[in-house]
Design an enzyme around this catalytic site. Sequence first.
Site, PDB file in Angstrom:
ATOM      1  CE1 TYR A  55      -4.345  -0.061  -0.306  1.00 10.81           C
ATOM      2  CE2 TYR A  55      -4.215  -1.812   1.319  1.00 10.81           C
ATOM      3  CZ  TYR A  55      -4.923  -1.110   0.358  1.00 10.81           C
ATOM      4  OH  TYR A  55      -6.205  -1.465   0.061  1.00 10.81           O
ATOM      5  CD  GLU A  57      -3.985   4.107   0.662  1.00 12.64           C
ATOM      6  OE1 GLU A  57      -3.008   3.416   1.025  1.00 12.64           O
ATOM      7  OE2 GLU A  57      -5.173   3.832   0.884  1.00 12.64           O
ATOM      8  CG  ASP A 201      -7.980  10.285 -23.851  1.00 10.61           C
ATOM      9  OD1 ASP A 201      -6.915   9.639 -23.855  1.00 10.61           O
ATOM     10  OD2 ASP A 201      -9.091   9.768 -23.585  1.00 10.61           O
ATOM     11  CB  THR A 228      -4.146   3.950 -21.513  1.00 11.19           C
ATOM     12  OG1 THR A 228      -4.212   3.935 -22.928  1.00 11.19           O
ATOM     13  CG2 THR A 228      -5.489   4.319 -20.928  1.00 11.19           C
ATOM     14  CE  LYS A 231      -6.679   2.110 -25.111  1.00 13.55           C
ATOM     15  NZ  LYS A 231      -6.821   2.881 -23.864  1.00 13.55           N
ATOM     16  NE  ARG A 237      -6.285  -3.588 -19.171  1.00 10.96           N
ATOM     17  CZ  ARG A 237      -6.419  -3.794 -20.487  1.00 10.96           C
ATOM     18  NH1 ARG A 237      -5.676  -4.685 -21.104  1.00 10.96           N
ATOM     19  NH2 ARG A 237      -7.302  -3.122 -21.171  1.00 10.96           N
TER      20      ARG A 237
END
Length: 425
Positions: A55, A57, A201, A228, A231, A237
């Site tokens: 984790y 954060e 985008d 992203t 691609k 991802r």
Amino acid sequence: MPSFRNELSINDQEIAAALVGEERRQQDGVELIPSENYTYPEVLELLGSVFTNKYSEGYPGRRYYGGQQYTDDVENLARQRACSLFRAEHANVQPLSGSPMNQAVYLGLLQPGDTILAMDLSHGGHLTHGAPVSHMGRLFNFVRYKTAPSNGAIDFDELRAIAREARPKMVLCGYSSYPRDLDYAAFKNIADEVGALTMADVSHYGGLVAANVMRNPLDAGFDVMTTTSHKTLRGPRGGIILCRKENAGRIDASVFPGLQGGPHMNVVAGTAVTLKKAATSDFQLYARQVLRNAKVLAGALMERGMKLVTDGTDNHMMVVDTIASVGLDGRAAEDLLEAIAITTNKQVIPDDPRPPLRPSGIRIGTPAATTRGMGDSEMHRIGEFIAGALQASGDDAILARLRSECIEMCRAFPVPGVVSGSRSN
Ligand code: DSN
């Protein structure tokens, strides 16, 4: 069951069988969905690494949990590499994927109810660019511009008129189904006239922007660019937001704690490796070949009577109007091609009169096939396979022959990370 692996340590037969089946499907078929790719073996290794246990954060140096010496290194490297690759002032590499990435930008820089000027969805815009079925479409007021179906051109006089009337807070461009490049300076001029922010985008073609074979909106002074990582970039991802320093605080706070909790540090590590690879000359060669393959495939399809939206392509994708070409809707065409081991996706065409699950076309792209090393001669063969299958609907003998030729061709081009009898190449 035959396996592409020497060994498989997953002690769950149903899931193991699905994994082996998916490996075989990926190896034996041509992947032409333009938003898909085969990531690097190194990324597959990092995705399955102990970074997934952590984790984290917060941001490097400002975390809400201890034990961050290595995750901080990884995230700092990913951010620095993203800024250097895309000529950006600030990068956030934590978005879990493309949709939360775009949502974080809108929610960080705008107020609910604000107007966003974006491309019409049937002309190529993405779901997160305000589809009525998306939460963003309900939270913000999306106003649309269109493209000319004949050549994909955007009428900037008309766009200016729409902007003057709608007074958007943001002018948004970028696409998931549009086969041309964009004139970012023209978008920026109009946004400046009406006092709007600019966002591009480039999720689909981020790798092509990174390799400088397509235009970079940040060079035209855009405020924000999103992409992203899985691609054309070939990474895991995830999503990356690039912006000016003046917006960095609002973007970071919008991603965390605004929208997300802990980032997926195994993905961020894979993103860092991906961004380093994207700065190499090998990646530039790859990106050029993606574009070349798309032109060759588009030409091969048109020679065989297929009607492409805008009659060609300047990027990695094309949209075949299957109704106009052979009288089949996009779902029937997608199914037919899947039967000969070619994966595409059904796609609406501009102002499509048909519904999204039975649209008028299919979308095709070359990033994944190019990653396998396929080039001009394979693109010609794929063009023959596609046109041959679409024109032979109902002829099982022809379809069976095309399927076996297609699988035979694919076996000469191993998928990275999946090789018969071994786990990597
Ligand atoms: N689903 C992606 C695409 O196929 O374009 C975009 O999110």
